[in-house]
Design an enzyme around this catalytic site. Structure first.
Site, mmCIF file in Angstrom:
data_model
loop_
_atom_site.group_PDB
_atom_site.id
_atom_site.type_symbol
_atom_site.label_atom_id
_atom_site.label_comp_id
_atom_site.label_asym_id
_atom_site.label_seq_id
_atom_site.Cartn_x
_atom_site.Cartn_y
_atom_site.Cartn_z
ATOM 1 N N GLY A 50 0.815 -1.213 0.000
ATOM 2 C CA GLY A 50 0.000 0.000 0.000
ATOM 3 C C GLY A 50 0.844 1.256 0.000
ATOM 4 O O GLY A 50 2.033 1.212 -0.300
ATOM 5 N N HIS B 57 4.985 2.346 -7.811
ATOM 6 C CA HIS B 57 3.986 1.269 -7.941
ATOM 7 C C HIS B 57 3.156 1.468 -9.210
ATOM 8 O O HIS B 57 2.812 0.502 -9.896
ATOM 9 C CB HIS B 57 3.011 1.279 -6.754
ATOM 10 C CG HIS B 57 3.655 1.063 -5.420
ATOM 11 N ND1 HIS B 57 3.787 2.053 -4.483
ATOM 12 C CD2 HIS B 57 4.196 -0.053 -4.859
ATOM 13 C CE1 HIS B 57 4.366 1.571 -3.398
ATOM 14 N NE2 HIS B 57 4.632 0.295 -3.606
ATOM 15 N N GLN C 104 15.761 -7.501 -2.925
ATOM 16 C CA GLN C 104 14.473 -8.218 -2.869
ATOM 17 C C GLN C 104 14.174 -8.880 -4.225
ATOM 18 O O GLN C 104 13.772 -10.038 -4.284
ATOM 19 C CB GLN C 104 13.368 -7.223 -2.502
ATOM 20 C CG GLN C 104 11.965 -7.742 -2.717
ATOM 21 C CD GLN C 104 10.906 -6.815 -2.170
ATOM 22 O OE1 GLN C 104 10.712 -6.773 -0.962
ATOM 23 N NE2 GLN C 104 10.199 -6.097 -3.012
HETATM 24 O O1 PAF Z 1 8.220 -4.457 -1.794
HETATM 25 C C1 PAF Z 1 7.223 -4.590 -1.062
HETATM 26 O O2 PAF Z 1 6.344 -3.721 -0.975
HETATM 27 C C2 PAF Z 1 7.076 -5.841 -0.205
HETATM 28 O O3 PAF Z 1 8.313 -6.296 0.233
HETATM 29 C C3 PAF Z 1 6.301 -6.972 -0.918
HETATM 30 C C4 PAF Z 1 7.030 -7.461 -2.144
HETATM 31 C C5 PAF Z 1 4.922 -6.481 -1.301
HETATM 32 C C6 PAF Z 1 6.133 -8.172 0.027
HETATM 33 O O4 PAF Z 1 5.433 -7.820 1.169
#
Ligand code: PAF
Length: 282
Positions: A31, A37, A153
């Protein structure tokens, strides 16, 4: 736009979309959506028939309970953004829905989780890898979209997909920056105007590193020292790490040859910010 809150319903929906030969794009988020995003959602819209966005603040990936408590929660605003971008489905499970019983099964991607943020956020990447695995099993996407700001990540997720044979393609899109080069982050909500102004030094530090590499200075120690000087101009910035790494293995490089990940993490006021640049010899 459909809003789904239950796992079983989401799984049924994705299964039936797959049976109808629809290609599913998935953008997992916590969020507080920003232009970073939005760029992932727009790409998914272009490449798939259906785009699913998840909004779930995953407690497993917070080592600091304070950060979890304070993490921005702006669901109404997020839903408006999703609506505007014509997202097809928003999956918003509760904590109880995702973790109804104590979670005893975890996904840990070794080695790639150890350096950089892994040195400072114990258990963080295990929490990320575990929730992303669950979300893939729930939303059953053909493609999933991540931002390059969270480079480590993204590498960890690519590896877990490879090692666990998930049939999902991982796409990593460029970091979206503001006019001063500051990488967009949901955590900017913690910054005062003054702190935000100072935060642009993060990008300056990375660009300093790039300019040295372009001048054929390849000794990581020198590069790190010079990047550090840029950040130390501002006492509000507390450095967590500054690294020159191999982009594939995320191990520290002594000497750069053809490619390097310049990465940093700092604290400014209440916010922990990360950023990186992938440098390649042209
Ligand atoms: O990058 C993010 O916002 C979070 O690490 C994810 C990939 C949604 C996992 O909770």
């Amino acid at each position: 736009m459909e809003i789904i809150t239950k796992i079983k319903e989401m799984q049924k929906k994705s299964q039936s979309l797959r049976e109808k030969k629809k290609e599913i794009g998935f953008v997992p988020t916590m969020g507080a959506l920003h232009k970073g995003h939005m760029s992932l959602i727009e790409k998914s819209k272009k490449e798939n028939n259906i785009t699913i966005v998840s909004i779930f603040i995953n407690p497993l990936q917070f080592d600091d309970q304070e950060d979890l408590k304070d993490y921005p929660r702006v669901l109404e605003k997020d839903l408006k953004i999703c609506e505007k971008l014509s997202v097809d489905i928003v999956f918003i499970p509760s904590k109880e829905e995702m973790y109804p019983k104590p979670q005893l099964t975890f996904v840990r991607v070794e080695r790639l989780s150890d350096n950089l943020c892994g040195l400072f956020r114990k258990g963080h990447f295990q929490g990320v890898a575990t929730v992303v695995t669950k979300l893939f099993n729930i939303t059953k996407p053909h493609r999933a979209y991540f931002g390059a700001k969270d480079f480590q990540q993204a590498q960890i997720i690519k590896k877990l997909v490879e090692d666990l044979n998930f049939e999902v393609e991982i796409l990593v899109l460029p970091t979206i920056r503001d006019k001063d080069g500051l990488a967009l982050s949901s955590r900017h909500k913690y910054l005062t105007a003054k702190e935000k102004e100072k935060a642009k030094l993060l990008y300056h530090a990375l660009m300093k590193g790039v300019s040295l590499l372009e001048k054929d200075i390849k000794d990581s120690k020198i590069i790190i020292e010079e990047m550090e000087k840029v950040l130390k101009k501002e006492p509000l910035i507390k450095i967590e790490y500054l690294k020159v790494c191999d982009p594939n293995f995320l191990t520290d490089l002594k000497e750069v040859s053809n490619t390097a990940l310049l990465a940093l993490a700092v604290k400014i006021g209440k916010a922990r910010l990360i950023d990186n640049i992938l440098w390649r010899n042209r």
